[in-house]
Design a protein around this motif. Structure first.
Motif, PDB file in Angstrom:
ATOM      1  N   ASN A  53      33.340  40.835  33.933  1.00 22.68           N
ATOM      2  CA  ASN A  53      34.694  40.550  33.185  1.00 22.68           C
ATOM      3  C   ASN A  53      35.857  39.932  34.108  1.00 22.68           C
ATOM      4  N   ASN A  56      39.374  40.930  34.301  1.00 21.15           N
ATOM      5  CA  ASN A  56      39.642  42.169  34.551  1.00 21.15           C
ATOM      6  C   ASN A  56      39.845  42.411  36.034  1.00 21.15           C
ATOM      7  N   LYS A  57      41.371  42.238  36.523  1.00 24.48           N
ATOM      8  CA  LYS A  57      41.416  42.399  38.050  1.00 24.48           C
ATOM      9  C   LYS A  57      40.971  41.437  38.966  1.00 24.48           C
TER      10      LYS A  57
END
Length: 365
Positions: A53, A56-57
């Motif tokens: 992903n 995500n960060k």
């Protein structure tokens, strides 16, 4: 039987409204190809680019919260980000900007700035990104030319290619960037002339083109850009006169034309304009300083040094609202320096190397 069909339809409907929770594999692949073309040896900013992903960060990556498509790439080598502050150093990165960035077709922001070592060219396909609003590549070693069809980015508000090694001309299509507010091409090796149709950039507030190799006249159409507040054409090879219409622009506050080959007289409109920082030094400007100063004349800086000005310092200068700093050195001025209160703090060097100026702060007449 009907109940079974209804349940199947319901289950299909439910699967279609489940919110997207991860970036598409195609966006992740494009980012990893982008990363593969770069080398950042000290900060480890790409260590967070792991997992499936990319929303995500992943450092510097922002996604649209609804579609989870990558919307922003924001990678600055000089910033207040904790990662840079913790290392107590600015960033350094080599490599090039991969054309794979163009596969991220929902991008709104591309900031790849101040990495000092990124080279190669601006991928021409970057002009195919329909939602791009900010394109900031300042402070690298990028070479080649500005893409000729840059004008296709009709949502662009910021275009910053300063402090690189760009060559070639300013594309004529640039004038089609109808939403552009900030243009910064400083400190490159751009040549050619400013497109005559530059006046179409009606939303532009800052045009910074200093320290290039741009030549030819200053286009009259610049004065059509009624929102322009900051115009810097210094350290180029401009010739011809300064268009008088520039002094009639309603919000222009800073005009830097120093270090060119401009000639002709100073337009009187510049002395009664809204310009508060005026630098015309190191040109071939001749004639007298216009004797038109008045209450509207408010200058933080007025630098007319290293020109071919003659005559005296106009007496009307005493009626100016304010002059913070003035430099008239290295001209052919003559006569008595007017006694003006805001000249009390001006040093003698601002009046030296003229033909026969006298009076405070120089020798008495």
């Amino acid at each position: 039987m009907g109940t079974i069909i209804w349940l199947i339809i319901a289950s299909i409907s439910l699967t279609t409204i489940v919110p997207v929770t991860a970036c598409p594999p195609s966006d992740r692949a494009a980012l990893l190809a982008f990363k593969a073309a770069l080398h950042e040896p000290h900060l480890g900013i790409f260590k967070s680019w792991i997992g499936t992903n990319c929303c995500n960060k992943w450092y510097g990556i922002t996604c649209d919260p609804t579609t989870q498509r990558v919307a922003d790439i924001n990678l600055r080598g000089e910033s207040e980000d904790p990662l840079l502050q913790k290392s107590n150093k600015t960033g350094y990165m080599t490599g090039s900007i991969s054309p794979s960035i163009c596969k991220l077709n929902k991008l709104s922001t591309i900031v790849i700035a101040d990495w000092k070592g990124i080279s190669g060219i601006i991928p021409p396909c970057i002009t195919s990104l329909p939602f791009l609003r900010i394109l900031d590549l300042i402070g690298n070693q990028i070479s080649g030319e500005i893409p000729f069809d840059i004008g296709k980015l009709n949502r662009l508000t910021v275009l910053n290619f300063a402090d690189n090694k760009l060559t070639g001309r300013i594309p004529r299509s640039l004038a089609n960037l109808s939403s552009l507010k900030h243009l910064d091409l400083r400190n490159n090796m751009i040549s050619g002339t400013i497109p005559r149709n530059i006046g179409k950039l009606r939303m532009l507030s800052r045009a910074l083109l200093s320290n290039n190799r741009i030549y030819g006249p200053i286009p009259e159409s610049i004065s059509y850009i009624y929102r322009l507040s900051d115009l810097d054409l210094s350290l180029n090879r401009f010739t011809g006169p300064i268009p008088g219409s520039i002094g009639k622009m309603s919000v222009l506050g800073t005009l830097n034309l120093d270090g060119n080959q401009l000639s002709g007289a100073i337009p009187s409109s510049l002395m009664t304009s809204r310009i508060s920082i005026l630098n015309l030094s190191r040109n071939a400007i001749e004639g007298n300083i216009p004797d038109v100063f008045g209450p509207r004349s408010y200058f933080m800086v007025i630098d007319l040094s290293y020109n071919k000005l003659k005559g005296s310092i106009p007496k009307s200068i005493s009626s100016a609202s304010y002059i913070g700093h003035i430099d008239l050195s290295h001209n052919h001025l003559c006569g008595k320096i007017p006694v003006v209160t805001f000249f009390d703090h001006i040093e003698a060097s601002s009046f030296m190397y003229n033909d026969c100026l006298c009076g405070k702060p120089l020798k008495a007449c």
